[in-house]
Write an enzyme that holds these catalytic residues in place. Structure first.
Site, PDB file in Angstrom:
ATOM      1  CG  ASP A 276      -8.451 -16.510   5.198  1.00 35.88           C
ATOM      2  OD1 ASP A 276      -7.455 -17.256   5.107  1.00 35.88           O
ATOM      3  OD2 ASP A 276      -9.160 -16.452   6.210  1.00 35.88           O
TER       4      ASP A 276
ATOM      5  CG  ASP B 152      -6.526  -0.506  -2.749  1.00 36.30           C
ATOM      6  OD1 ASP B 152      -5.351  -0.841  -3.011  1.00 36.30           O
ATOM      7  OD2 ASP B 152      -6.900   0.676  -2.793  1.00 36.30           O
TER       8      ASP B 152
ATOM      9  CE  LYS C 182      -4.130   1.825   0.379  1.00 34.55           C
ATOM     10  NZ  LYS C 182      -5.044   1.832  -0.759  1.00 34.55           N
TER      11      LYS C 182
ATOM     12  CG  ASP D 159      -4.530 -13.199   8.269  1.00 35.52           C
ATOM     13  OD1 ASP D 159      -5.081 -14.219   7.839  1.00 35.52           O
ATOM     14  OD2 ASP D 159      -4.644 -12.807   9.445  1.00 35.52           O
TER      15      ASP D 159
END
Ligand code: NAD
Length: 360
Positions: free
Chosen positions: A253, A225, A192, A249
């Site tokens: 997922d 994002d 980011k 993380d």
């Protein structure tokens, strides 16, 4: 004859059920392939809290450190949800990862044609997805200091620190580039950097490692994002994704859902002298003890472990047999569909075992 010392930590919930299948497969594969296993089964997570008052007692940790590899089922469950801090089952897992120095978590997500229709995405989007998420595991915001709470009332604040050293970034990106060499040769580094200073360092260091050590690999940078969106729009574009602990993380997922069930996804945590191999899923208390758990994530974790130990032929045979068994239309409850053959945990494990032995 080679002997591998393995510590087996079945853990809680469905952990022991899927581990039974993994151990049966391992034992039979080792006899066929001519290597020895020295297996030590220990408690970790909730069962260890019940037994010893701690999710990972020091003696068990020491045994893990002396092994060639550690195989873990899953930990946690509602019975231990009221516990806090060091006494939570998950804290035992964090302690294990940190103590073993396994700074890179590898999560392959590969969707065989036979499973594409089980994906929550449209079949044509999911089909052919074959990516590897490399997540930094022992640094970043989950471990950064200072962290805590201060003040009271409306002025009370909570804070964590996202911190990375150049060395931490270098070593995990090297692992990602090495894997890309064995795959399609492309790495996407996720950060980011438009907002976070720590991400600007992440970008600088990945660029440097690429330029100096892996110029033949294709490197691109993407904001986290955007990656979250791209994983849903076009997951096939990714080969190896490398990122920090928090982003990894969450993204891993999201990637994990692409195949239609968490019960399919293995992981390997490497970087230290002892590797840790475990399915991505948790202890699934909602189905524990019912023979409904899909053992494939656990079985593929065994395959990653065998690869890591240098037993590549056995590792490949396991992967192939999983694909072949799925292609015959056999499914556990998590992937149940009309017209397919529904089996329980043990039957699925047995079929994969049989097929693997036939391939060796
Ligand atoms: P979970 O992964 O245990 O379950 C999520 C959903 O997926 C459930 O509906 C479950 O039935 C299903 N599922 C998971 N694995 C499956 C399998 N192999 N076969 C069939 N279905 C499967 O996540 P959760 O419900 O959020 O967490 C349950 C407990 O596990 C919590 O205590 C959590 O802290 C813990 N947890 C542990 C780990 C770990 O040990 N590495 C990881 C995540 C969660």
């Amino acid at each position: 004859m080679k002997t591998y010392k393995l510590v087996i930590l079945p853990g809680d919930g469905i952990g022991p059920e899927v581990m039974d299948q993994a151990v049966r497969l391992l034992s039979q594969v080792s006899s066929k392939e001519g290597f020895n296993l020295e297996l030590t089964t220990e408690s970790a997570g909730g069962v260890a809290i019940d037994q010893y008052g701690h999710p990972l007692p020091d003696e068990i940790l020491e045994r893990c450190k002396k092994a060639h590899a550690v195989l873990l089922g899953a930990v946690g469950g509602p019975k231990w949800d009221h516990l806090t801090g060091e006494l939570r089952p998950e804290s035992g897992l964090l302690k294990l990862r940190k103590s073993l120095g396994v700074f890179a978590n590898l999560r392959p997500v590969s969707i065989p044609d036979s499973l594409a229709e089980a994906s929550p995405l449209r079949t044509e989007i999911a089909q052919g997805t074959d990516l590897l998420v490399v997540r930094e595991l022992t640094g970043g915001i989950y471990f950064g200091e200072p962290k805590g709470r201060a003040g009271t009332g409306v002025s009370e604040e909570g804070y964590n620190t996202m911190r990375y050293t150049a060395e931490e970034i270098e070593r995990v990106t090297r692992i990602a580039f090495e894997w890309a060499k064995k795959r399609r040769g492309e790495v996407t580094s996720v950060d980011k950097a438009n907002v976070l200073v720590v991400s600007q360092l992440w970008r600088d260091i990945t660029t440097k490692v690429h330029r100096e050590e892996f110029p033949h690999i294709k490197l691109s940078h993407m904001y986290v994002d955007n990656v979250a969106m791209q994983l849903v729009l076009n997951p096939k574009q990714f080969d190896v994704i490398v990122t920090g602990n928090l982003f990894g993380d969450i993204l891993s997922d999201a990637a994990a859902t692409l195949g239609g069930s968490l019960g399919l996804l293995p992981s390997a945590s490497v970087g230290g002298p002892v590797g840790l191999f475990e399915p991505v899923h948790g202890s699934a208390p909602d189905i524990a003890g019912e023979g409904k758990a899909n053992p494939i994530a656990m079985i593929l974790s065994v395959s990653m472990m065998l690869d890591h130990l240098g037993e590549s032929k056995a590792a490949q045979a396991i992967r192939t047999s999983v694909q072949e068994i799925l292609a015959t239309g056999v499914r556990t409850g998590d992937l149940r569909r009309e017209g397919l053959q529904h089996v329980n945990t043990s039957k699925m494990g047995g079929l994969i075992c049989e097929r693997t032995l036939a391939l060796l």
